[in-house]
Design a protein around this motif. Sequence first.
Motif, PDB file in Angstrom:
ATOM      1  N   TYR A  69      28.251   8.328 -15.426  1.00 43.07           N
ATOM      2  CA  TYR A  69      28.305   9.659 -14.824  1.00 43.07           C
ATOM      3  C   TYR A  69      27.936   9.695 -13.341  1.00 43.07           C
ATOM      4  O   TYR A  69      28.009  10.752 -12.729  1.00 43.07           O
TER       5      TYR A  69
ATOM      6  N   GLU B 285      27.389  16.809 -10.768  1.00 46.69           N
ATOM      7  CA  GLU B 285      28.578  17.569 -10.422  1.00 46.69           C
ATOM      8  C   GLU B 285      29.602  17.537 -11.552  1.00 46.69           C
ATOM      9  O   GLU B 285      29.620  16.627 -12.379  1.00 46.69           O
ATOM     10  N   THR B 286      30.484  18.527 -11.569  1.00 46.13           N
ATOM     11  CA  THR B 286      31.557  18.578 -12.555  1.00 46.13           C
ATOM     12  C   THR B 286      32.619  17.524 -12.252  1.00 46.13           C
ATOM     13  O   THR B 286      32.967  17.290 -11.090  1.00 46.13           O
TER      14      THR B 286
ATOM     15  N   GLU C 222      36.411  16.718 -14.095  1.00 43.61           N
ATOM     16  CA  GLU C 222      37.308  17.200 -15.151  1.00 43.61           C
ATOM     17  C   GLU C 222      37.948  16.070 -15.949  1.00 43.61           C
ATOM     18  O   GLU C 222      38.185  16.206 -17.150  1.00 43.61           O
TER      19      GLU C 222
ATOM     20  N   LYS D 121      32.317  15.406 -17.109  1.00 39.78           N
ATOM     21  CA  LYS D 121      31.178  16.198 -17.582  1.00 39.78           C
ATOM     22  C   LYS D 121      31.127  17.481 -16.775  1.00 39.78           C
ATOM     23  O   LYS D 121      31.745  17.594 -15.714  1.00 39.78           O
ATOM     24  N   GLN D 122      30.357  18.441 -17.280  1.00 44.46           N
ATOM     25  CA  GLN D 122      30.158  19.681 -16.547  1.00 44.46           C
ATOM     26  C   GLN D 122      28.966  19.539 -15.608  1.00 44.46           C
ATOM     27  O   GLN D 122      28.109  18.681 -15.800  1.00 44.46           O
ATOM     28  N   ALA D 123      28.914  20.393 -14.617  1.00 41.48           N
ATOM     29  CA  ALA D 123      27.826  20.352 -13.634  1.00 41.48           C
ATOM     30  C   ALA D 123      26.478  20.592 -14.310  1.00 41.48           C
ATOM     31  O   ALA D 123      26.361  21.414 -15.221  1.00 41.48           O
TER      32      ALA D 123
ATOM     33  N   TRP E 201      24.833  19.009 -16.397  1.00 38.46           N
ATOM     34  CA  TRP E 201      24.626  18.520 -17.769  1.00 38.46           C
ATOM     35  C   TRP E 201      23.486  17.500 -17.776  1.00 38.46           C
ATOM     36  O   TRP E 201      22.717  17.419 -18.716  1.00 38.46           O
TER      37      TRP E 201
END
Length: 251
Positions: free
Chosen positions: A108, A147-148, A150, A203-205, A207
């Motif tokens: 990540y 950070e996100t 997609e 991942k989403q921001a 997380w």
Amino acid sequence: MIIANLASYPPRRSNLPRVVATLAPQVDRINLVLNEYDGPLEELSSYANVKQIMPDEDTKDAGKFYPDTSDADYVFFVDDDLIYPADFIAKSIERFEALGKGHFLGGYHASIYTKPAPSLSPKRLLKWLTYSREKIADHRRPFRFYETLEQPVVVDQVATNAALMRGADVPPYAYMASSQKFVDVRLAKWCFENGIRSVALPKQAHWLGEVRFEETIFHGFTRKNLPHVADEIWSYAFKAEGLGAPVEPRS
């Protein structure tokens, strides 16, 4: 078997209970390598699946590779300064398996190294003029853990603060031992040499969270741009197949 490897030392002790409490229920075993400690930590003794390891020498961050995990299905590399969610392991395996067949290192926090181009912009022109082989670590596109993202993206390098790979793909400690304070670079080199694709996972921001400590490897070592570290980076930078592109699952 799912294993999480973590190396720590006394100044980071305050966040260890939090990390262990979150991850222990999610994995079969945590290998906790305790550098500079005289013995096991009493506050972690109640966890049956936490193996506290006192190495013969200070392994620093290379301690994440000190235990033998070759028989594990998945090996996670985690840090003592991050905050992991309750679904960290399950979600990570799901995203990792979605990459399809092949050998991968997923994580990540990742980087793609860049080469600055001439520009009329004073700031960009300065980067181009000051670019050198030794300063390659200063020039990269980051995929930050908070950070996100997609889609999964092929990268040059994945950080070992929130990463996973199959046990059979993990490098032996003998390969990693001399990479103290730059294990991410050495691991990226291993992956390139062995046909393992490095991938930034989606991942989403926020997380993943962070606990800030005064002393960090990035500020105390990475920014010194040591020549031998730069040489290792150049051995794999810019060379990955599909670098910067979304990963297309292979059936």
